[in-house]
Design a protein around this motif. Structure first.
Motif, PDB file in Angstrom:
ATOM      1  N   TRP A 141     -20.194 -12.892  22.735  1.00 38.63           N
ATOM      2  CA  TRP A 141     -20.990 -11.878  22.056  1.00 38.63           C
ATOM      3  C   TRP A 141     -21.710 -11.023  23.095  1.00 38.63           C
ATOM      4  N   ASP A 142     -21.589  -9.699  22.987  1.00 40.03           N
ATOM      5  CA  ASP A 142     -22.211  -8.797  23.962  1.00 40.03           C
ATOM      6  C   ASP A 142     -23.321  -7.947  23.350  1.00 40.03           C
ATOM      7  N   ILE A 163     -10.136 -26.218  20.841  1.00 35.87           N
ATOM      8  CA  ILE A 163     -10.748 -24.935  20.497  1.00 35.87           C
ATOM      9  C   ILE A 163     -12.198 -25.014  20.959  1.00 35.87           C
ATOM     10  N   ASP A 164     -12.627 -24.089  21.801  1.00 37.75           N
ATOM     11  CA  ASP A 164     -13.955 -24.172  22.402  1.00 37.75           C
ATOM     12  C   ASP A 164     -14.590 -22.784  22.460  1.00 37.75           C
ATOM     13  N   GLY A 169     -21.844 -17.317  21.407  1.00 41.37           N
ATOM     14  CA  GLY A 169     -22.517 -16.621  20.320  1.00 41.37           C
ATOM     15  C   GLY A 169     -23.750 -15.879  20.799  1.00 41.37           C
ATOM     16  N   PHE A 170     -24.801 -15.902  19.996  1.00 39.90           N
ATOM     17  CA  PHE A 170     -26.023 -15.187  20.359  1.00 39.90           C
ATOM     18  C   PHE A 170     -26.513 -15.600  21.739  1.00 39.90           C
ATOM     19  N   ARG A 171     -27.028 -14.631  22.463  1.00 41.57           N
ATOM     20  CA  ARG A 171     -27.410 -14.838  23.858  1.00 41.57           C
ATOM     21  C   ARG A 171     -28.850 -15.326  24.000  1.00 41.57           C
ATOM     22  N   GLY A 172     -29.064 -16.126  25.013  1.00 41.04           N
ATOM     23  CA  GLY A 172     -30.415 -16.556  25.330  1.00 41.04           C
ATOM     24  C   GLY A 172     -31.204 -15.431  25.979  1.00 41.04           C
ATOM     25  N   GLU A 206     -31.598 -14.351  21.185  1.00 47.98           N
ATOM     26  CA  GLU A 206     -31.114 -13.637  20.004  1.00 47.98           C
ATOM     27  C   GLU A 206     -30.934 -14.582  18.819  1.00 47.98           C
ATOM     28  N   GLY A 207     -30.914 -13.989  17.630  1.00 52.35           N
ATOM     29  CA  GLY A 207     -30.640 -14.749  16.426  1.00 52.35           C
ATOM     30  C   GLY A 207     -30.153 -13.822  15.337  1.00 52.35           C
ATOM     31  N   ILE A 208     -30.206 -14.282  14.096  1.00 51.04           N
ATOM     32  CA  ILE A 208     -29.707 -13.472  12.981  1.00 51.04           C
ATOM     33  C   ILE A 208     -30.676 -12.358  12.588  1.00 51.04           C
ATOM     34  N   ALA A 209     -31.854 -12.321  13.194  1.00 54.72           N
ATOM     35  CA  ALA A 209     -32.780 -11.197  13.021  1.00 54.72           C
ATOM     36  C   ALA A 209     -32.748 -10.342  14.290  1.00 54.72           C
TER      37      ALA A 209
END
Length: 233
Positions: A141-142, A163-164, A169-172, A206-209
């Motif tokens: 995810w960028d 599968i890895d 996903g969301f970045r720290g 990052e998150g869903i908000a």
């Protein structure tokens, strides 16, 4: 002898099946940011930033990555989800036609999407039979695209490798080096948010908000994204 022959035939069939399977590894999806969605009874059109990954007749995944509303108060409630809104909505569709950067989909969308919540379109491969020969993964995810692995198998999927998608996903929060400041052990910093670049707090994950302007740093969590921690001692 008959048993042995039967086993030999079975082994040969198994080898043939393996050869017929598509061998999968690495990244098999392609992604584009969605810039416009028009969903009406006459047409289901979306506009993308990059048309190169897509072809007519192709399966795609439409997904919204962010958009939840959170508590913004300077308290322990900061980051609590108030409304999930459209975050996490997704669906599978099929491309009927392409005109410039406009893509026309076969089916009407089942959900409403808000492009301010980071919506992306993902080209999804469709296989009869496939074998994961080496690690299967996704683009990271960028901030606009990536972080999702999607494929369709109508027959058999053989897992010869993993599968890895760990950590894609969301970045720290990004590490920031503070400039000279008046840091002192006398006063601990207890606010739940600080503006971008303020040395009193570190960047939130990052998150869903979506990240809130002027509240990017500090210990308050960003919904399901981690808080940034505060200066002390």
């Amino acid at each position: 002898c008959l048993v042995g022959s039967e086993m030999c035939i079975r082994d040969s069939l198994y080898a043939f099946q393996l050869n017929a399977q598509v061998q999968l590894s690495g990244v098999i999806n392609q992604y584009s940011k969605v810039t416009l969605i028009e969903n009406d009874v006459c047409q289901n059109k979306i506009t993308v930033a990059d048309i190169a990954p897509f072809d007519e007749g192709q399966l795609v995944v439409l997904i919204q990555m962010q958009g939840a509303s959170i508590d913004e108060s300077n308290s322990a409630d900061f980051g609590n989800i108030l409304e999930i809104n459209n975050a996490g909505f997704y669906e599978i569709n099929e491309i009927v036609s392409i005109d410039g950067f406009d893509i026309f989909l076969k089916y009407q969308n089942q959900h409403e999407y808000d492009i301010n919540g980071k919506v992306q379109l993902i080209a999804m491969p469709n296989y009869a039979d496939a074998n994961v020969a080496n690690t299967l993964t996704a683009e990271s995810w960028d901030g606009e695209t990536g972080g999702v692995l999607a494929l369709k198998i109508s027959g058999q999927l053989l897992m010869s490798a993993n599968i890895d998608v760990s950590g894609l996903g969301f970045r720290g929060g990004e590490t920031q080096t503070a400039s000279n400041n008046n840091c002192t052990w006398v006063f601990q910093q207890n606010d739940y948010f600080y503006e971008f670049g303020n040395w009193r707090g570190a960047a939130k994950g990052e998150g869903i908000a979506s990240v809130i302007l002027e509240k990017e740093f500090g210990k308050g969590p960003q919904a399901n994204g981690g808080g940034g921690g505060n200066d002390h001692n």
